[in-house]
Design an enzyme around this catalytic site. Structure first.
Site, PDB file in Angstrom:
ATOM      1  N   ARG A   1       0.844  -1.198   0.000  1.00 32.56           N
ATOM      2  CA  ARG A   1       0.000   0.000   0.000  1.00 32.56           C
ATOM      3  C   ARG A   1       0.886   1.259   0.000  1.00 32.56           C
ATOM      4  NH1 ARG A   1      -0.618   4.588   2.817  1.00 32.56           N
ATOM      5  NH2 ARG A   1      -0.434   3.470   4.793  1.00 32.56           N
ATOM      6  N   ASP A   2       1.514   1.533   1.145  1.00 30.02           N
ATOM      7  CA  ASP A   2       2.348   2.737   1.225  1.00 30.02           C
ATOM      8  C   ASP A   2       3.486   2.658   0.210  1.00 30.02           C
ATOM      9  OD1 ASP A   2       3.380   5.140   2.214  1.00 30.02           O
ATOM     10  OD2 ASP A   2       3.053   4.590   4.286  1.00 30.02           O
TER      11      ASP A   2
ATOM     12  N   HIS B   1       4.089   4.442  12.905  1.00 34.47           N
ATOM     13  CA  HIS B   1       4.293   4.402  11.448  1.00 34.47           C
ATOM     14  C   HIS B   1       5.289   5.511  11.117  1.00 34.47           C
ATOM     15  CE1 HIS B   1       2.472   4.044   7.237  1.00 34.47           C
ATOM     16  NE2 HIS B   1       3.116   5.197   7.158  1.00 34.47           N
TER      17      HIS B   1
ATOM     18  N   HIS C   1       8.380   7.252   8.664  1.00 37.10           N
ATOM     19  CA  HIS C   1       9.089   7.348   7.388  1.00 37.10           C
ATOM     20  C   HIS C   1      10.514   7.791   7.690  1.00 37.10           C
ATOM     21  CE1 HIS C   1       5.894   6.757   4.292  1.00 37.10           C
ATOM     22  NE2 HIS C   1       5.159   6.841   5.392  1.00 37.10           N
TER      23      HIS C   1
ATOM     24  N   CYS D   1       3.586   9.228   0.866  1.00 37.22           N
ATOM     25  CA  CYS D   1       2.273   9.739   0.459  1.00 37.22           C
ATOM     26  C   CYS D   1       2.456  10.701  -0.714  1.00 37.22           C
ATOM     27  CB  CYS D   1       1.625  10.464   1.635  1.00 37.22           C
ATOM     28  SG  CYS D   1       0.097  11.304   1.169  1.00 37.22           S
TER      29      CYS D   1
ATOM     30  N   ASN E   1       9.051   4.573   3.843  1.00 38.46           N
ATOM     31  CA  ASN E   1       8.841   4.120   5.225  1.00 38.46           C
ATOM     32  C   ASN E   1      10.146   3.566   5.785  1.00 38.46           C
ATOM     33  OD1 ASN E   1       6.173   3.684   3.747  1.00 38.46           O
ATOM     34  ND2 ASN E   1       5.549   3.377   5.857  1.00 38.46           N
TER      35      ASN E   1
HETATM   36  N1  COA Z   1     -12.530   4.677  -4.557  1.00 40.64           N
HETATM   37  C1  COA Z   1     -12.760   4.869  -5.880  1.00 40.64           C
HETATM   38  N2  COA Z   1     -13.155   6.028  -6.393  1.00 40.64           N
HETATM   39  C2  COA Z   1     -13.341   7.042  -5.541  1.00 40.64           C
HETATM   40  C3  COA Z   1     -13.117   6.922  -4.167  1.00 40.64           C
HETATM   41  C4  COA Z   1     -12.687   5.675  -3.675  1.00 40.64           C
HETATM   42  N3  COA Z   1     -12.439   5.489  -2.386  1.00 40.64           N
HETATM   43  N4  COA Z   1     -13.389   8.098  -3.582  1.00 40.64           N
HETATM   44  C5  COA Z   1     -13.763   8.937  -4.559  1.00 40.64           C
HETATM   45  N5  COA Z   1     -13.731   8.296  -5.733  1.00 40.64           N
HETATM   46  C6  COA Z   1     -14.041   8.821  -7.041  1.00 40.64           C
HETATM   47  C7  COA Z   1     -15.460   9.314  -7.143  1.00 40.64           C
HETATM   48  O1  COA Z   1     -16.309   8.244  -7.458  1.00 40.64           O
HETATM   49  C8  COA Z   1     -15.336  10.342  -8.236  1.00 40.64           C
HETATM   50  O2  COA Z   1     -15.259   9.689  -9.473  1.00 40.64           O
HETATM   51  P1  COA Z   1     -15.758  10.395 -10.828  1.00 40.64           P
HETATM   52  O3  COA Z   1     -14.841  11.568 -11.041  1.00 40.64           O
HETATM   53  O4  COA Z   1     -15.564   9.337 -11.857  1.00 40.64           O
HETATM   54  O5  COA Z   1     -17.160  10.771 -10.575  1.00 40.64           O
HETATM   55  C9  COA Z   1     -13.965  10.960  -7.989  1.00 40.64           C
HETATM   56  O6  COA Z   1     -13.247   9.973  -7.268  1.00 40.64           O
HETATM   57  C10 COA Z   1     -14.027  12.215  -7.175  1.00 40.64           C
HETATM   58  O7  COA Z   1     -14.794  11.968  -6.024  1.00 40.64           O
HETATM   59  P2  COA Z   1     -15.012  13.064  -4.888  1.00 40.64           P
HETATM   60  O8  COA Z   1     -15.854  12.488  -3.799  1.00 40.64           O
HETATM   61  O9  COA Z   1     -15.441  14.345  -5.524  1.00 40.64           O
HETATM   62  O10 COA Z   1     -13.581  13.155  -4.295  1.00 40.64           O
HETATM   63  P3  COA Z   1     -12.465  14.249  -4.425  1.00 40.64           P
HETATM   64  O11 COA Z   1     -12.177  14.656  -5.814  1.00 40.64           O
HETATM   65  O12 COA Z   1     -12.798  15.288  -3.442  1.00 40.64           O
HETATM   66  O13 COA Z   1     -11.194  13.384  -3.980  1.00 40.64           O
HETATM   67  C11 COA Z   1     -10.456  11.359  -2.790  1.00 40.64           C
HETATM   68  C12 COA Z   1     -11.176  12.673  -2.746  1.00 40.64           C
HETATM   69  C13 COA Z   1     -10.547  10.704  -1.410  1.00 40.64           C
HETATM   70  C14 COA Z   1     -11.038  10.496  -3.858  1.00 40.64           C
HETATM   71  C15 COA Z   1      -9.053  11.476  -3.181  1.00 40.64           C
HETATM   72  O14 COA Z   1      -8.520  12.578  -2.572  1.00 40.64           O
HETATM   73  C16 COA Z   1      -8.249  10.231  -2.812  1.00 40.64           C
HETATM   74  O15 COA Z   1      -8.569   9.095  -3.143  1.00 40.64           O
HETATM   75  N6  COA Z   1      -7.125  10.438  -2.164  1.00 40.64           N
HETATM   76  C17 COA Z   1      -6.239   9.367  -1.887  1.00 40.64           C
HETATM   77  C18 COA Z   1      -5.392   9.700  -0.739  1.00 40.64           C
HETATM   78  C19 COA Z   1      -4.385   8.644  -0.507  1.00 40.64           C
HETATM   79  O16 COA Z   1      -4.592   7.469  -0.744  1.00 40.64           O
HETATM   80  N7  COA Z   1      -3.236   9.078  -0.007  1.00 40.64           N
HETATM   81  C20 COA Z   1      -2.187   8.204   0.298  1.00 40.64           C
HETATM   82  C21 COA Z   1      -2.427   7.412   1.521  1.00 40.64           C
HETATM   83  S1  COA Z   1      -2.273   8.339   3.002  1.00 40.64           S
HETATM   84 ZN    ZN Z   2       3.093   6.248   5.342  1.00 44.98          ZN
END
Ligand code: COA
Ligand code: ZN
Length: 318
Positions: A7-8, A204, A206, A237, A246
């Protein structure tokens, strides 16, 4: 020992790691004696393209009895995907940052919005017919790359808000961009354990500034013995400026075993998996023990050493 490379580690890799290779890596890690394996993340594939195959990876792995399988869940959409993925999952690892700026960058929500959504995720998990444990990873507990110092009171406040929810069994205090230092770790962990002696607490770290293993030892001295770590020291991240890998699992296991702490991990087997990681991701990794060998893995003496000894003895004296 909690392994987070899938994942990370993979979330910031540029080149997509094929699903079959992720499954092979998960299965190999499952057989090394690690306690918990973070298999993937139910995040938006647009945000983290390398983990777009979360469902397929989970359905493809072979579960080893005794290993706990966890997934990252950042929001309600992720929780719905986890529920419907068609594979059994032992734990959901929810995520939120104690820094407002990092939470906005990473999850596009204020902390309050994240909390409301994650509280609903906890309720959903509790109503699920198949039991699932809940852990909450709190990012930026030891500093934020844009805000700087994060007041420890904020860490304790958010830990309390989550641990007071029915169904949350533990929190991970995360040093997302390697800003922690040992005495700070000890102070924050001491206070956290004073408040929550019975919660499952994970650290956790890094290794962004080379302090990762020192911080782990400080956490251990404070009484925390659960650590996230990533094979080969991959990780970071993508939404935290300056994030790097990490702490490296095999380096941490090597250290802990030298210090007399039984990790349950088969270090030679883990090193073997680590040796194959560079081919999987297509570049060298920061892990050190895999390159240097374990402390007493000696090198062959050079051919000329006997000659030097003979000449030294011929000179006489001591
Ligand atoms: N899985 C799949 N798709 C997701 C999702 C999830 N958990 N969460 C949101 N989406 C999709 C929505 O369905 C939407 O899709 P579309 O554009 O096709 O309609 C799109 O993402 C935007 O959704 P929205 O609710 O408006 O989210 P956002 O644009 O505000 O973004 C996150 C929020 C959470 C989706 C995004 O910031 C994210 O996934 N971040 C990941 C952070 C991460 O993993 N960081 C590293 C680990 S710490
Ligand atoms: Zn981390």
């Amino acid at each position: 020992m909690q392994e987070v490379v899938l994942r990370d580690g993979l979330q910031s890799e540029r080149a997509f790691v094929p699903t079959a290779q992720k499954i092979a890596l998960a299965d190999a890690l499952s057989r090394t004696g690690i306690a918990k394996l973070e298999v993937t993340s139910f995040v938006s594939p647009k945000a983290i393209p390398n983990l777009a195959d979360a469902e397929d990876v989970l359905r493809g792995i072979t579960r080893v009895p005794g290993v706990l399988y966890t997934v990252l869940v950042p929001n309600m959409r992720g929780a719905e995907r986890a529920l419907n993925c068609g594979a059994s999952i032992d734990e959901w690892n929810l995520v939120m940052s104690v820094s407002e700026s990092h939470n906005l960058m990473n999850l596009r929500m204020t902390r309050e919005q994240s909390f409301t959504q994650l509280a609903a995720v906890v309720a959903l998990a509790r109503s699920s017919p198949t039991p699932v444990a809940i852990n909450v990873s709190l990012s930026c507990c030891f500093g934020c790359p844009v805000e700087g110092e994060v007041p420890p009171a904020e860490v304790h406040r958010w830990a309390a808000r989550f641990l007071e929810l029915d169904g949350v069994g533990g929190v991970s205090l995360c040093d997302t961009t390697g800003m922690a230092f040992p005495s700070q770790v000890q102070t924050i962990c001491n206070e956290h354990l004073r408040r929550w002696p019975d919660a499952e607490t994970t650290l956790h770290f890094h290794n962004t500034r080379g302090l990762g293993l020192a911080n782990a030892l400080a956490g251990l001295a404070a009484g925390i013995d659960r650590f996230d770590a990533s094979l080969g020291g991959l990780g970071g991240c993508p939404f935290a400026p300056g994030a790097t890998g990490n702490i490296c699992t095999e380096d941490l296991v090597h250290l802990l075993e030298l210090e007399g702490c039984a990790t349950g991990v088969d270090l030679p087997a883990l090193l073997e998996v680590s040796r194959q990681l560079a081919a999987t991701v297509g570049h060298d990794t920061p892990g050190q023990v895999v390159k240097a060998g374990q402390r007493l893995d000696t090198k062959p003496a050079p051919d000329w050493l006997e000659g030097v000894r003979a000449r030294a003895l011929a000179k006489g004296g001591d």
